[in-house]
Design a protein around this motif. Structure first.
Motif, PDB file in Angstrom:
ATOM      1  N   LYS A   1     -19.331  52.746 122.893  1.00 14.58           N
ATOM      2  CA  LYS A   1     -19.863  51.419 122.560  1.00 14.58           C
ATOM      3  C   LYS A   1     -20.980  51.519 121.530  1.00 14.58           C
ATOM      4  O   LYS A   1     -21.048  50.708 120.598  1.00 14.58           O
ATOM      5  N   ALA A   2     -21.845  52.522 121.649  1.00 17.68           N
ATOM      6  CA  ALA A   2     -22.903  52.723 120.653  1.00 17.68           C
ATOM      7  C   ALA A   2     -22.298  53.043 119.294  1.00 17.68           C
ATOM      8  O   ALA A   2     -22.789  52.579 118.255  1.00 17.68           O
ATOM      9  N   SER A   3     -21.209  53.803 119.283  1.00 18.95           N
ATOM     10  CA  SER A   3     -20.537  54.148 118.026  1.00 18.95           C
ATOM     11  C   SER A   3     -19.947  52.914 117.355  1.00 18.95           C
ATOM     12  O   SER A   3     -20.025  52.762 116.135  1.00 18.95           O
ATOM     13  N   LEU A   4     -19.357  52.022 118.144  1.00 16.82           N
ATOM     14  CA  LEU A   4     -18.799  50.798 117.568  1.00 16.82           C
ATOM     15  C   LEU A   4     -19.883  49.947 116.918  1.00 16.82           C
ATOM     16  O   LEU A   4     -19.676  49.375 115.848  1.00 16.82           O
ATOM     17  N   VAL A   5     -21.053  49.900 117.557  1.00 17.92           N
ATOM     18  CA  VAL A   5     -22.174  49.134 116.996  1.00 17.92           C
ATOM     19  C   VAL A   5     -22.684  49.822 115.726  1.00 17.92           C
ATOM     20  O   VAL A   5     -22.844  49.185 114.680  1.00 17.92           O
ATOM     21  N   ASP A   6     -22.931  51.135 115.801  1.00 18.49           N
ATOM     22  CA  ASP A   6     -23.516  51.876 114.675  1.00 18.49           C
ATOM     23  C   ASP A   6     -22.573  51.995 113.483  1.00 18.49           C
ATOM     24  O   ASP A   6     -22.975  51.799 112.348  1.00 18.49           O
ATOM     25  N   TRP A   7     -21.328  52.360 113.722  1.00 24.56           N
ATOM     26  CA  TRP A   7     -20.398  52.643 112.627  1.00 24.56           C
ATOM     27  C   TRP A   7     -19.775  51.390 112.033  1.00 24.56           C
ATOM     28  O   TRP A   7     -19.550  51.320 110.839  1.00 24.56           O
ATOM     29  N   TYR A   8     -19.434  50.419 112.893  1.00 25.89           N
ATOM     30  CA  TYR A   8     -18.674  49.259 112.422  1.00 25.89           C
ATOM     31  C   TYR A   8     -19.411  47.932 112.563  1.00 25.89           C
ATOM     32  O   TYR A   8     -18.915  46.907 112.119  1.00 25.89           O
ATOM     33  N   GLY A   9     -20.556  47.936 113.225  1.00 27.12           N
ATOM     34  CA  GLY A   9     -21.284  46.691 113.440  1.00 27.12           C
ATOM     35  C   GLY A   9     -20.583  45.772 114.428  1.00 27.12           C
ATOM     36  O   GLY A   9     -20.805  44.560 114.433  1.00 27.12           O
ATOM     37  N   GLU A  10     -19.727  46.341 115.279  1.00 24.70           N
ATOM     38  CA  GLU A  10     -18.968  45.541 116.239  1.00 24.70           C
ATOM     39  C   GLU A  10     -19.773  45.294 117.514  1.00 24.70           C
ATOM     40  O   GLU A  10     -20.547  46.152 117.948  1.00 24.70           O
ATOM     41  N   THR A  11     -19.562  44.134 118.088  1.00 24.10           N
ATOM     42  CA  THR A  11     -20.170  43.758 119.369  1.00 24.10           C
ATOM     43  C   THR A  11     -19.092  43.113 120.233  1.00 24.10           C
ATOM     44  O   THR A  11     -18.077  42.647 119.715  1.00 24.10           O
TER      45      THR A  11
ATOM     46  N   ASP B   1     -17.989  40.173 112.487  1.00 19.60           N
ATOM     47  CA  ASP B   1     -17.744  39.133 111.491  1.00 19.60           C
ATOM     48  C   ASP B   1     -18.106  39.639 110.094  1.00 19.60           C
ATOM     49  O   ASP B   1     -17.539  39.197 109.107  1.00 19.60           O
ATOM     50  N   ASP B   2     -19.042  40.586 110.014  1.00 25.89           N
ATOM     51  CA  ASP B   2     -19.477  41.108 108.714  1.00 25.89           C
ATOM     52  C   ASP B   2     -18.435  42.021 108.074  1.00 25.89           C
ATOM     53  O   ASP B   2     -18.128  41.887 106.895  1.00 25.89           O
ATOM     54  N   THR B   3     -17.888  42.969 108.856  1.00 24.26           N
ATOM     55  CA  THR B   3     -16.924  43.926 108.300  1.00 24.26           C
ATOM     56  C   THR B   3     -15.482  43.470 108.487  1.00 24.26           C
ATOM     57  O   THR B   3     -14.592  43.963 107.808  1.00 24.26           O
ATOM     58  N   GLY B   4     -15.248  42.544 109.428  1.00 19.55           N
ATOM     59  CA  GLY B   4     -13.894  42.068 109.695  1.00 19.55           C
ATOM     60  C   GLY B   4     -13.082  43.004 110.572  1.00 19.55           C
ATOM     61  O   GLY B   4     -11.902  42.783 110.810  1.00 19.55           O
ATOM     62  N   THR B   5     -13.712  44.065 111.099  1.00 16.83           N
ATOM     63  CA  THR B   5     -12.986  45.008 111.956  1.00 16.83           C
ATOM     64  C   THR B   5     -13.051  44.569 113.412  1.00 16.83           C
ATOM     65  O   THR B   5     -13.935  43.815 113.807  1.00 16.83           O
ATOM     66  N   TRP B   6     -12.081  45.032 114.202  1.00 18.36           N
ATOM     67  CA  TRP B   6     -12.071  44.777 115.638  1.00 18.36           C
ATOM     68  C   TRP B   6     -11.494  45.991 116.350  1.00 18.36           C
ATOM     69  O   TRP B   6     -10.749  46.774 115.763  1.00 18.36           O
ATOM     70  N   SER B   7     -11.880  46.147 117.615  1.00 15.33           N
ATOM     71  CA  SER B   7     -11.398  47.244 118.449  1.00 15.33           C
ATOM     72  C   SER B   7     -11.133  46.711 119.849  1.00 15.33           C
ATOM     73  O   SER B   7     -11.913  45.919 120.371  1.00 15.33           O
ATOM     74  N   ALA B   8     -10.033  47.142 120.453  1.00 18.75           N
ATOM     75  CA  ALA B   8      -9.738  46.838 121.853  1.00 18.75           C
ATOM     76  C   ALA B   8     -10.198  48.044 122.668  1.00 18.75           C
ATOM     77  O   ALA B   8      -9.742  49.169 122.432  1.00 18.75           O
TER      78      ALA B   8
ATOM     79  N   THR C   1      -7.968  51.379 122.441  1.00 19.95           N
ATOM     80  CA  THR C   1      -6.511  51.348 122.581  1.00 19.95           C
ATOM     81  C   THR C   1      -5.822  50.716 121.385  1.00 19.95           C
ATOM     82  O   THR C   1      -4.629  50.888 121.194  1.00 19.95           O
ATOM     83  N   ALA C   2      -6.574  49.964 120.583  1.00 17.91           N
ATOM     84  CA  ALA C   2      -6.045  49.357 119.363  1.00 17.91           C
ATOM     85  C   ALA C   2      -7.218  48.989 118.477  1.00 17.91           C
ATOM     86  O   ALA C   2      -8.335  48.809 118.965  1.00 17.91           O
ATOM     87  N   GLN C   3      -6.962  48.910 117.189  1.00 16.35           N
ATOM     88  CA  GLN C   3      -8.019  48.508 116.264  1.00 16.35           C
ATOM     89  C   GLN C   3      -7.384  47.925 115.020  1.00 16.35           C
ATOM     90  O   GLN C   3      -6.199  48.119 114.773  1.00 16.35           O
ATOM     91  N   GLY C   4      -8.179  47.178 114.280  1.00 18.97           N
ATOM     92  CA  GLY C   4      -7.641  46.591 113.075  1.00 18.97           C
ATOM     93  C   GLY C   4      -8.713  45.997 112.198  1.00 18.97           C
ATOM     94  O   GLY C   4      -9.906  46.115 112.464  1.00 18.97           O
ATOM     95  N   ALA C   5      -8.261  45.343 111.149  1.00 23.56           N
ATOM     96  CA  ALA C   5      -9.145  44.677 110.200  1.00 23.56           C
ATOM     97  C   ALA C   5      -8.771  43.200 110.170  1.00 23.56           C
ATOM     98  O   ALA C   5      -7.840  42.776 110.854  1.00 23.56           O
ATOM     99  N   ASN C   6      -9.476  42.453 109.376  1.00 20.98           N
ATOM    100  CA  ASN C   6      -9.214  41.022 109.224  1.00 20.98           C
ATOM    101  C   ASN C   6      -9.374  40.272 110.539  1.00 20.98           C
ATOM    102  O   ASN C   6      -8.517  39.493 110.935  1.00 20.98           O
ATOM    103  N   TRP C   7     -10.493  40.541 111.218  1.00 21.16           N
ATOM    104  CA  TRP C   7     -10.806  39.870 112.480  1.00 21.16           C
ATOM    105  C   TRP C   7     -10.795  38.361 112.293  1.00 21.16           C
ATOM    106  O   TRP C   7     -11.365  37.824 111.349  1.00 21.16           O
ATOM    107  N   MET C   8     -10.086  37.671 113.187  1.00 24.22           N
ATOM    108  CA  MET C   8     -10.056  36.209 113.183  1.00 24.22           C
ATOM    109  C   MET C   8     -10.425  35.730 114.572  1.00 24.22           C
ATOM    110  O   MET C   8      -9.685  35.966 115.527  1.00 24.22           O
ATOM    111  N   ALA C   9     -11.578  35.100 114.693  1.00 16.42           N
ATOM    112  CA  ALA C   9     -12.031  34.596 115.985  1.00 16.42           C
ATOM    113  C   ALA C   9     -11.002  33.637 116.555  1.00 16.42           C
ATOM    114  O   ALA C   9     -10.361  32.889 115.836  1.00 16.42           O
TER     115      ALA C   9
END
Length: 100
Positions: A34-44, A60-67, A79-87
Motif C-alpha cells: 500500500k505504501a508503494s502504491l502511494v509513493d510510486w503511483y500516487g494511488e489511494t 486521478d493525477d496519473t490515471g492509474t488503478w490497481s486491484a 491482482t489487476a492494474q491499468g491506466a485511464n482510471w474512470m471513476a
C-alpha cells in the motif's frame, strides 16, 4: 546461419520463461504494498470500490488503478492494474476496459 538460429532459439526460450512470471500477481506485506502504491503511483483507496475481497486503488493525477487483494496472513497482492482510471466503473468494467 548458425548464430541466427541460436539467437532465435534463445529469444524464444526467454520469452517462454518470462511470460508466466509477468502474468502472476505481485504480492508483498500489505503495508509495504500500500505504501508503494502511494509513493510510486500516487494511488489511494477508492471509496465504494471495496467488495470485501478486492479493493481498488487509483490516482486521478496519473490515471492509474490497481486491484488489491489483502490476505489473512498480512500479505496483499495486486491482482489487476491499468491506466485511464474512470471513476464510477466497477472492478470488472475496469479489467475489461484495460484489456481492450
Amino acid at each position: 546461419m548458425k548464430p541466427v538460429i541460436s539467437a532465435l532459439t534463445l529469444a524464444l526460450g526467454l520469452g517462454t520463461v518470462a511470460a508466466p512470471a509477468m502474468a502472476s500477481d505481485v504480492c508483498m506485506p500489505a503495508q509495504e504494498l500500500k505504501a508503494s502504491l502511494v509513493d510510486w503511483y500516487g494511488e489511494t483507496p477508492v471509496e465504494g470500490q471495496d467488495d470485501g475481497a478486492v479493493q481498488i486503488w487509483a490516482s486521478d493525477d496519473t490515471g492509474t488503478w490497481s486491484a488489491v487483494k489483502t490476505l489473512s496472513n498480512g500479505m496483499a497482492c495486486v491482482t489487476a492494474q491499468g491506466a485511464n482510471w474512470m471513476a464510477g466503473m466497477t472492478t470488472d468494467e475496469m479489467i475489461v476496459a484495460s484489456a481492450e
